[in-house]
Write a protein that holds these residues in place. Structure first.
Motif, short mmCIF file in Angstrom:
data_model
loop_
_atom_site.label_atom_id
_atom_site.label_comp_id
_atom_site.label_asym_id
_atom_site.label_seq_id
_atom_site.Cartn_x
_atom_site.Cartn_y
_atom_site.Cartn_z
N ASP A 80 39.95 36.27 40.38
CA ASP A 80 41.27 36.41 39.74
C ASP A 80 42.29 35.38 40.22
OD1 ASP A 80 42.07 37.43 42.22
OD2 ASP A 80 42.60 39.40 41.47
N GLN A 133 49.52 36.25 37.81
CA GLN A 133 49.56 36.14 39.27
C GLN A 133 50.58 37.10 39.87
OE1 GLN A 133 47.31 34.40 41.17
NE2 GLN A 133 46.40 34.24 39.15
N HIS A 136 48.96 40.52 39.83
CA HIS A 136 47.97 40.65 40.90
C HIS A 136 48.66 40.87 42.25
CE1 HIS A 136 44.41 39.99 38.54
NE2 HIS A 136 44.82 38.81 38.12
#
Length: 152
Positions: A80, A133, A136
């Motif tokens: 990821d 991002q 995450h």
């Protein structure tokens, strides 16, 4: 032009054609991006070991390691955290397009490049990458807090 929420994103241009690397470098620099280049997939992977760019513009057909193999290797290595890969290639057949997406490319542009299309797609991919991002990071923060609260 560059979105103010993205503080000079970095773009890695991966193409075996020197002239196209120069044109893409000029175009991306004019849009306000920090640009690095690599001439093949191996060089791309080496660069990414040192610094993960915010976006990779990658040709599909290159010597030593093609863009499909490199894109797959990036996804396998970084999960990821993998930078989004936008394939730029002369291959316009359905099988190549499907293969690019199957190995992890987030977008696909055929040559000759329509510069306005490239500009818009780069902006969209970078904005999506930034949001992803941030999500995450928020997830990691929540998991850390949940672990800390569970231990107290």
């Amino acid at each position: 032009m560059l979105d103010a929420t993205l503080a000079q994103p970095s773009v890695l241009i991966v193409d075996d054609e020197r002239n196209l690397r120069r044109l893409l470098t000029h175009a991306m620099t004019n849009e306000g991006y920090s640009v690095e280049t690599a001439s093949n997939g191996e060089a791309c992977l080496g660069f990414c070991q040192q610094h993960l760019p915010d976006l990779i513009l990658m040709d599909a057909l290159m010597p030593e390691m093609d863009g499909f193999t490199c894109c797959q290797a990036l996804g396998d290595s970084y999960g990821d955290r993998c930078p989004p890969v936008l394939m730029i290639t002369a291959l316009a057949d359905t099988a190549s397009v499907e293969r690019a997406f199957a190995v992890g490319a987030v977008d696909y542009i055929t040559k000759p490049i329509h510069w306005a299309v490239l500009r818009q797609r780069v902006q969209r991919v970078l904005q999506t990458h930034l949001i992803t991002q941030e999500l995450h990071q928020a997830r990691r923060t929540i998991e850390t807090l949940q672990t800390a609260l569970g231990k107290t």
